[in-house]
Design a protein around this motif. Structure first.
Motif, PDB file in Angstrom:
ATOM      1  N   GLY A 125       0.807  -1.216   0.000  1.00 27.11           N
ATOM      2  CA  GLY A 125       0.000   0.000   0.000  1.00 27.11           C
ATOM      3  C   GLY A 125       0.834   1.256   0.000  1.00 27.11           C
ATOM      4  N   GLY A 126       0.169   2.330   0.360  1.00 20.53           N
ATOM      5  CA  GLY A 126       0.821   3.628   0.353  1.00 20.53           C
ATOM      6  C   GLY A 126       0.249   4.537  -0.707  1.00 20.53           C
ATOM      7  N   GLY A 127      -0.734   3.997  -1.496  1.00 23.88           N
ATOM      8  CA  GLY A 127      -1.373   4.813  -2.513  1.00 23.88           C
ATOM      9  C   GLY A 127      -2.552   5.561  -1.925  1.00 23.88           C
ATOM     10  N   GLN A 128      -3.656   5.654  -2.698  1.00 25.96           N
ATOM     11  CA  GLN A 128      -4.831   6.334  -2.203  1.00 25.96           C
ATOM     12  C   GLN A 128      -5.375   5.602  -0.976  1.00 25.96           C
ATOM     13  OE1 GLN A 128      -7.727   6.937  -5.256  1.00 25.96           O
ATOM     14  NE2 GLN A 128      -6.306   8.033  -6.599  1.00 25.96           N
ATOM     15  N   LEU A 129      -5.805   6.377   0.020  1.00 23.98           N
ATOM     16  CA  LEU A 129      -6.192   5.809   1.304  1.00 23.98           C
ATOM     17  C   LEU A 129      -7.305   4.783   1.171  1.00 23.98           C
ATOM     18  CD1 LEU A 129      -5.515   6.026   4.289  1.00 23.98           C
ATOM     19  CD2 LEU A 129      -7.294   7.749   4.521  1.00 23.98           C
ATOM     20  N   HIS A 130      -8.344   5.099   0.392  1.00 20.29           N
ATOM     21  CA  HIS A 130      -9.490   4.193   0.278  1.00 20.29           C
ATOM     22  C   HIS A 130      -9.155   2.969  -0.564  1.00 20.29           C
ATOM     23  CE1 HIS A 130     -13.483   2.660   0.029  1.00 20.29           C
ATOM     24  NE2 HIS A 130     -13.604   2.915  -1.264  1.00 20.29           N
ATOM     25  N   GLU A 131      -8.395   3.141  -1.604  1.00 15.94           N
ATOM     26  CA  GLU A 131      -8.114   2.046  -2.526  1.00 15.94           C
ATOM     27  C   GLU A 131      -6.940   1.186  -2.072  1.00 15.94           C
ATOM     28  OE1 GLU A 131      -9.780   1.075  -5.102  1.00 15.94           O
ATOM     29  OE2 GLU A 131     -11.272   2.666  -4.953  1.00 15.94           O
ATOM     30  N   ASP A 132      -5.893   1.797  -1.488  1.00 10.22           N
ATOM     31  CA  ASP A 132      -4.682   1.039  -1.188  1.00 10.22           C
ATOM     32  C   ASP A 132      -3.954   1.651   0.005  1.00 10.22           C
ATOM     33  OD1 ASP A 132      -2.739  -0.877  -1.426  1.00 10.22           O
ATOM     34  OD2 ASP A 132      -1.629   0.185  -2.991  1.00 10.22           O
TER      35      ASP A 132
END
Length: 633
Positions: A125-132
């Motif tokens: 993770g580390g991308g968009q909070l909701h998606e990843d």
């Protein structure tokens, strides 16, 4: 690192997992480490042991920090945990919870000698909070997804395993050859000679598990020893409990060992178990084991340890059944798990023995339902999950099961199919013994737990009847009798689960007796037998039954009479309570009114017969008084 008197203090850590299943098609899977049993909604995967931290770790170890971020039930910012070697930076969105010390892999040369296991921490993770969102994963094996990257590793000990022990007693007072004494056992006892008192859970002392007792001052190793011989009146069988380092005379032989705590366990639930003895401390004549802190008269208090009584948990029988066909619109394949056998529309599969209350090593599992009976557009179906009901689901009940395998348990697999259309492909769940049958196409493993598995016929009805003759015993049968009056009926078990006692009804020359399992008796034929829990266990939905007899002289068994009642205490003068058990009230064909009428009618007949017996006894006493010239009182 906590260093008091130069000692390191082990701590048990729980690794649990949570998956947001309503985020279709992408699940948000994450794991946490906790110092105690994880909260509801998190499934315990395994436990391991490390060391407590205060301000530093000793040479060869490393500090590991557990931090948290997000919020419970917030899908845009879900609660998640971070496992790292550094404290969370201010403003990073993470908050430190606690730290612990584990072995540094760069410093461990031969981990197998210390019986250490390698724990691997992955991150993604580390991308968009909701998606990843940024998430962490800890296990001995890597996760099944390619997106997880290994962050670091450390070494720790295997987690503790809790095992059940049974306390039982036999003998009377100071009777020569058969004095009152207790037994502590890790296996089934001879229930014909020993009466179960209570069951509790301790920590296993398996040879493969590292001995943490040498490092934790509150977790000690105890040994159970025995002396004497079964059936030997000059030297009857007896048991003793002591610390493993305590010496005993040569007549005492070690039976097994276990770990237990010397003080109440943090988080509650533990209870003191007291050891009382007669004779000398290092060479006792006999011992008693009790939850009562009051010292019995004539006994001396020995050691006390803390364990988890099974009576605080409660056994629960669950029934797994199935209906529908895979791919059939309006009636798809689905299962239910219930506390009672399902209706005729469902095909019974098997039964489970689980628990009704929380306990270390158990995980909470929710059962919820959706849909309606006979509604093809929204068929009735059940959900088995670590989380409470979501939108469209209603709670039915919850239970607790082992998260890891314990003696006698088998793996139970929960599979799921997350459909997109309630009418043609609704969310559905299956429960099956692990790897017994392949999963249907498009079904995925959701989680697993461990339980005692029995056949679907394990609960059977039994009918208690009576002829109405005061000289006859109560009779038990599998079918409602036609030549005697049915007093009441109940359900017991045809298979033995751990802790149950076997009850046998035998006959000889039209005489019946009801007893705990014993050796073969000349001339007596076993009519029926069943299994039931002793009244030392808490069984939700069950009722206490008592068996009475007119005496306890083994030489007079041919003339003894037996009866079964719902209540404790003497029914009438001259009757003695033989034993008690838990069973389930049962009304044939749900006709409780008819059963109650039969029971009342039979009790009226029984009272009439007992009155006749009293009149006969009064006449006998009048005659005896007149012979001696005494006034009749």
């Amino acid at each position: 690192m906590a260093e008091t008197d130069g000692k390191l203090y082990p701590i048990e850590l729980y690794v649990s997992e949570r998956t947001e299943q309503n985020l279709v098609p992408k699940d948000i899977r994450r794991r946490q480490i906790s110092l105690g049993i994880p909260p509801n909604g998190w499934s315990t995967k395994f436990t391991f042991n490390a060391y407590a931290w205060t301000d530093h770790c000793p040479q060869g170890m490393m500090r590991i920090v557990v931090a948290t971020s997000g919020q419970v039930n917030n899908l845009r910012d879900p609660l998640r945990y971070k496992i790292s070697r550094e404290s969370a930076l201010e403003g990073s969105g993470w908050t430190d919870l606690f730290s612990f010390c584990a072995y540094n892999p760069d410093e461990v040369k031969k981990p197998e000698e210390k019986k250490l296991i390698e724990m691997k921490v992955y991150q993604t993770g580390g991308g968009q909070l909701h998606e990843d969102p940024h998430r962490f994963y800890i296990d001995e094996k890597p996760p099944q997804y390619d997106t997880w990257v290994l962050a670091f590793t450390f070494y720790a000990f295997h987690g503790l395993t809790h095992i059940p022990l049974m306390i039982s007693e036999t003998g009377v007072g100071n009777t020569p050859g058969n004095p009152l004494r207790g037994q502590i056992s890790n296996r089934a006892v001879n229930l014909a000679s020993w009466e179960p008192k209570f069951t509790f859970y301790v920590v296993s002392s398996d040879a493969e598990m590292p001995s943490l007792a040498s490092e934790n001052p509150f977790l000690k190793v105890y040994k159970v020893t025995s002396a004497g011989f079964y059936g030997n009146e000059d030297n009857p069988l007896k048991y003793d409990l002591s610390f493993v380092e305590d010496s005993r005379s040569s007549c005492w032989k070690e039976v097994f060992r276990f770990h237990a705590y010397t003080q109440p366990v943090a988080g509650g639930g533990s209870q003191a178990v007291h050891v009382y003895y007669r004779g000398q401390k290092n060479d006792p004549d006999r011992c008693l084991f009790s939850l009562d802190a009051n010292v019995p008269y004539g006994w001396t208090k020995g050691i006390t340890f803390y364990a988890f009584p099974a009576s605080n948990v409660g056994r629960l029988t669950l029934y797994v059944s199935q209906t529908g066909e895979e791919g059939k619109a309006g009636n798809p394949l689905r299962e239910q798990i219930s506390t009672e056998p399902a209706s005729c529309a469902w095909v019974q599969k098997f039964a489970l023995q689980v628990f009704s209350g929380p306990f270390p090593g158990l995980e909470k599992i929710y059962v919820s339902s959706a849909g309606e009976i006979g509604e093809p557009r929204d068929p009735l179906r059940y959900k088995i999950s670590h989380e409470r009901h979501g939108s469209g689901w209603s709670d039915v009940f919850s239970f607790y099961a082992h998260s890891t395998q314990t003696p006698g348990t088998q793996c139970v697999l929960v599979a799921q199919r997350l459909g997109a259309n309630p009418e043609t492909d609704p969310h559905r769940f299956l429960v099956t013994p692990f790897k017994k049958d392949p999963l249907p196409k498009d079904w995925n493993e959701a989680f697993e737990f461990y339980a005692h598995i029995g056949s679907l016929q394990n609960r059977i009805p039994l009918y208690v009847s009576w002829t109405g003759n005061a000289s006859d015993s109560h009779q038990l049968s599998y079918q409602m009798p036609s030549n005697t009056t049915t007093i009441f009926s109940f359900q017991a078990y045809s298979e033995q689960f751990y802790g149950m006692k076997k009850i046998i009804v035998s006959s000889k020359d039209k005489h019946y007796r009801i007893e705990l399992e014993s050796g073969s008796q000349s001339g007596w034929n076993e009519e029926i037998s069943f299994y039931a829990f002793p009244d030392t266990e808490m069984i939700p939905g069950a009722k206490k039954f008592c068996v009475f007899s007119t005496g306890n002289d083994n030489d007079q068994k041919d003339r003894l009479r037996y009866m079964i009642t719902h209540t404790d205490g003497a029914v009438v003068k001259g009757w003695i309570q033989a034993f008690t058990f838990f069973a389930y009230p049962y009304c044939p064909k749900d006709d409780c009114s008819t059963s109650e009428t039969l029971r009342i009618k039979s009790l009226e007949q029984q009272v009439t017969a007992l009155r006749k017996e009293v009149v006969t006894l009064r006449g006998y006493h009048r005659k005896r008084h007149s012979e001696f010239g005494e006034e009749d009182t």
